[in-house]
Scaffold this active site. Structure first.
Site, PDB file in Angstrom:
ATOM      1  N   ASP A   1      -1.564  -2.048  -3.522  1.00  0.00           N
ATOM      2  CA  ASP A   1      -1.858  -0.783  -2.840  1.00  0.00           C
ATOM      3  C   ASP A   1      -3.148  -0.225  -3.430  1.00  0.00           C
ATOM      4  OD1 ASP A   1       0.131   1.136  -0.997  1.00  0.00           O
ATOM      5  OD2 ASP A   1      -1.478   2.242  -2.010  1.00  0.00           O
ATOM      6  N   SER A   2      -3.846   0.604  -2.634  1.00  0.00           N
ATOM      7  CA  SER A   2      -5.086   1.184  -3.143  1.00  0.00           C
ATOM      8  C   SER A   2      -4.828   2.496  -3.881  1.00  0.00           C
ATOM      9  CB  SER A   2      -6.066   1.417  -1.987  1.00  0.00           C
ATOM     10  OG  SER A   2      -5.456   2.227  -1.009  1.00  0.00           O
TER      11      SER A   2
ATOM     12  N   ASN B   1      -8.059  -2.774  -2.707  1.00  0.00           N
ATOM     13  CA  ASN B   1      -8.147  -2.710  -1.262  1.00  0.00           C
ATOM     14  C   ASN B   1      -7.514  -4.011  -0.739  1.00  0.00           C
ATOM     15  OD1 ASN B   1      -8.988  -3.143   1.408  1.00  0.00           O
ATOM     16  ND2 ASN B   1     -10.843  -1.933   1.080  1.00  0.00           N
ATOM     17  N   ALA B   2      -6.447  -3.870   0.018  1.00  0.00           N
ATOM     18  CA  ALA B   2      -5.687  -5.060   0.433  1.00  0.00           C
ATOM     19  C   ALA B   2      -6.532  -6.008   1.279  1.00  0.00           C
ATOM     20  CB  ALA B   2      -4.434  -4.638   1.191  1.00  0.00           C
TER      21      ALA B   2
ATOM     22  N   ASP C   1       2.399  -3.822   5.661  1.00  0.00           N
ATOM     23  CA  ASP C   1       2.797  -2.508   6.201  1.00  0.00           C
ATOM     24  C   ASP C   1       1.651  -1.516   6.008  1.00  0.00           C
ATOM     25  OD1 ASP C   1       4.210  -0.388   7.246  1.00  0.00           O
ATOM     26  OD2 ASP C   1       5.386  -0.032   5.425  1.00  0.00           O
TER      27      ASP C   1
ATOM     28  N   PHE D   1       0.152  -3.268   0.910  1.00  0.00           N
ATOM     29  CA  PHE D   1       0.316  -1.848   1.259  1.00  0.00           C
ATOM     30  C   PHE D   1       1.724  -1.414   0.833  1.00  0.00           C
ATOM     31  CE2 PHE D   1      -2.422  -3.963   4.339  1.00  0.00           C
ATOM     32  CZ  PHE D   1      -3.577  -3.206   4.300  1.00  0.00           C
TER      33      PHE D   1
ATOM     34  N   CYS E   1       2.624   1.293  12.202  1.00  0.00           N
ATOM     35  CA  CYS E   1       3.207   2.624  12.415  1.00  0.00           C
ATOM     36  C   CYS E   1       2.270   3.473  13.274  1.00  0.00           C
ATOM     37  CB  CYS E   1       3.521   3.305  11.095  1.00  0.00           C
ATOM     38  SG  CYS E   1       2.114   3.463  10.013  1.00  0.00           S
TER      39      CYS E   1
HETATM   40  N1  SAH Z   1       5.437  -0.141   2.765  1.00  0.00           N
HETATM   41  C1  SAH Z   1       5.432   1.207   2.238  1.00  0.00           C
HETATM   42  C2  SAH Z   1       4.628   2.179   3.065  1.00  0.00           C
HETATM   43  C3  SAH Z   1       3.192   1.833   3.243  1.00  0.00           C
HETATM   44  S1  SAH Z   1       2.227   3.199   3.767  1.00  0.00           S
HETATM   45  C4  SAH Z   1       6.864   1.691   2.114  1.00  0.00           C
HETATM   46  O1  SAH Z   1       7.728   1.138   2.779  1.00  0.00           O
HETATM   47  O2  SAH Z   1       7.110   2.652   1.378  1.00  0.00           O
HETATM   48  C5  SAH Z   1       0.646   2.566   3.648  1.00  0.00           C
HETATM   49  C6  SAH Z   1       0.137   2.388   2.250  1.00  0.00           C
HETATM   50  O3  SAH Z   1      -1.149   1.757   2.362  1.00  0.00           O
HETATM   51  C7  SAH Z   1      -0.096   3.636   1.432  1.00  0.00           C
HETATM   52  O4  SAH Z   1       0.616   3.513   0.230  1.00  0.00           O
HETATM   53  C8  SAH Z   1      -1.605   3.662   1.153  1.00  0.00           C
HETATM   54  O5  SAH Z   1      -1.898   4.102  -0.159  1.00  0.00           O
HETATM   55  C9  SAH Z   1      -1.962   2.220   1.305  1.00  0.00           C
HETATM   56  N2  SAH Z   1      -3.331   1.894   1.698  1.00  0.00           N
HETATM   57  C10 SAH Z   1      -4.123   2.475   2.612  1.00  0.00           C
HETATM   58  N3  SAH Z   1      -5.275   1.802   2.774  1.00  0.00           N
HETATM   59  C11 SAH Z   1      -5.204   0.731   1.929  1.00  0.00           C
HETATM   60  C12 SAH Z   1      -6.070  -0.371   1.645  1.00  0.00           C
HETATM   61  N4  SAH Z   1      -7.236  -0.519   2.266  1.00  0.00           N
HETATM   62  N5  SAH Z   1      -5.660  -1.277   0.729  1.00  0.00           N
HETATM   63  C13 SAH Z   1      -4.477  -1.162   0.099  1.00  0.00           C
HETATM   64  N6  SAH Z   1      -3.632  -0.148   0.344  1.00  0.00           N
HETATM   65  C14 SAH Z   1      -3.990   0.788   1.245  1.00  0.00           C
END
Ligand code: SAH
Length: 410
Positions: A266-267, A292-293, A313, A245, A353
């Site tokens: 990231d997705s 998708n993580a 995150d 993420f 968060c």
């Molecule tokens: N760590 C980052 C903030 C993460 S916010 C920083 O410090 O800037 C959460 C992120 O998760 C977003 O970028 C969103 O696009 C991503 N996201 C949401 N669902 C997801 C999933 N299922 N798989 C991968 N990424 C995802």
């Protein structure tokens, strides 16, 4: 309805009476009172400055009124307020002074954090010479208040541009006319920011740089609340690292200074495109994977991939209290999986968060995952949001970010 409720209110001085329960909320110094705790019918205008009283008429302070939100009252003072724009200007100056004391080694930070800076409904972030403003309530949307916000920010911070980032859903909830995100003042809406320069592990570093585009991206465009956690994570990071993420690479680029390889997942493709631009800006080579993580981690763990440092995150899984159990399940699945993927001595940086997930809930979830993973973990640091996102005691809503740094043993 008066044209300028915030201004005309000072002549009309509308007042609202609170039930005993409403008064009790104010007594614990929480600034919000719900509509159901207002007694007697009231025809208070949208966004008005109101005098707040108990049922007997005793004066309790001054608040901003919303005619549509369930949070009808947001206290702005325990005394009388005659000139709201002047009070807003004074509070912004105080918020800036507070940051001068606490914020180090960055040209990007939150300048005003709504209730935590006694300015309910106003968020201001600084990105080098570009300022982003978010207005979340009827009272803050009034023209004289907006004018005071702009003028104070221009005087105090001398930006090259001020943008307004609009959350369409919030304007709708507040029954405010729709607006696009746009440049409000000046000419600049994008910038390069730099954070966590200065001494890191005894070495002088120039900091990590990021592109900021005030009119694109998620939230206010960057996750400034994680700024100090990036530096903390980098202190302990080593070896092969995975940032799940990763958005625009906040953690990943900080880890790159310490790790032999870093992969960001990231997705969102636009987020990863920006992450790659940020990597170039810092002269770093990282691997970015659009996936998708949840799926990718399942796949990597099945393939016995191992890492020395993993950051989790994810976005807020619990948007409401009702989602709590499900959210904790989602967090646990992720944490359990990556605990098994970390080599002995590995570092797990795990975040939430979701405001509805308390620090206690989060710690218990991680402990539960560790039991199921048959791993012993030590808490290296138990952290929250950066100091420019203050937590106001007795206002739990201001404490929403958890960041645990753990060391994994076998
Ligand atoms: N760590 C980052 C903030 C993460 S916010 C920083 O410090 O800037 C959460 C992120 O998760 C977003 O970028 C969103 O696009 C991503 N996201 C949401 N669902 C997801 C999933 N299922 N798989 C991968 N990424 C995802």
């Amino acid at each position: 309805m008066p044209k300028n409720p915030a201004v005309s209110a000072k002549h009309a001085e509308p007042s609202v009476k609170l039930s005993t329960r409403g008064v009790a909320r104010l007594q614990v110094r929480h600034p919000w009172v719900y509509r159901s705790d207002i007694v007697a019918p009231n025809d208070t205008p949208a966004g008005a400055l109101v005098r707040v009283r108990d049922e007997r008429g005793k004066f309790l302070g001054t608040a901003l009124y919303s005619s549509s939100s369930q949070i009808a009252i947001r206290m702005i003072s325990h005394g009388s307020v005659s000139d709201l724009p002047a009070l807003v200007a004074e509070r912004i100056r105080a918020a800036i002074a507070y940051r001068k004391e606490l914020v180090r080694n960055t040209d990007a930070y939150r300048v005003v954090f709504s209730e935590a800076d006694f300015l309910p409904g106003l968020i201001v972030d600084r990105y080098n010479d570009v300022i982003s403003v978010q207005i979340l309530t009827q009272a803050m949307d009034a023209a004289p208040v907006r004018e005071a916000v702009l003028q104070t920010l221009r005087e105090e911070l001398q930006p090259a541009g001020i943008v307004e980032r609009v959350e369409a859903r919030i304007r709708e909830l507040e029954q405010l006319p729709p607006l696009p995100s746009r440049l409000l003042w000046g000419e600049k809406s994008s910038a390069v920011i730099s954070m966590n320069g200065g001494k890191m592990n005894g070495d002088e570093t120039s900091g990590v740089r990021f592109h900021y585009d005030g009119l694109e991206g998620q939230k206010t465009g960057a996750f400034l609340d994680q700024r100090e956690n990036y530096a903390a994570a980098a202190e302990y990071a080593h070896g092969e690292a995975l940032d799940a993420f990763c958005y625009q690479g906040g953690f990943a680029l900080h880890l790159a200074a310490k790790c032999s390889s870093v992969t960001g997942v990231d997705s969102s493709r636009p987020a990863l495109e920006m992450a790659e631009k940020n990597a170039l800006l810092n002269g770093r080579e990282l691997e970015w994977i659009e996936a998708n993580a949840f799926d990718l981690l399942r796949e990597y763990s099945a393939a016995n991939r191992r890492y020395d440092t993993i950051v989790l995150d994810p976005p807020a899984f619990a948007k409401t209290k009702r989602d709590l159990e499900k959210a904790l399940g989602g967090y646990k699945e992720l944490n359990l999986r990556v605990m098994k993927m970390l080599r002995p001595g590995g570092i797990l940086v795990t975040c939430s968060c979701s405001f509805h997930v308390s620090a206690q809930d989060f710690l218990e979830m991680v402990a539960d995952a560790a039991r199921d993973a048959h791993k012993s973990l030590r808490v290296v640091e138990n952290r929250g949001a950066a100091k420019d996102h203050p937590i106001l005691l007795n206002v739990p809503e201001t404490s929403y970010l958890q960041c645990l740094i753990l060391s994994v043993s076998n």
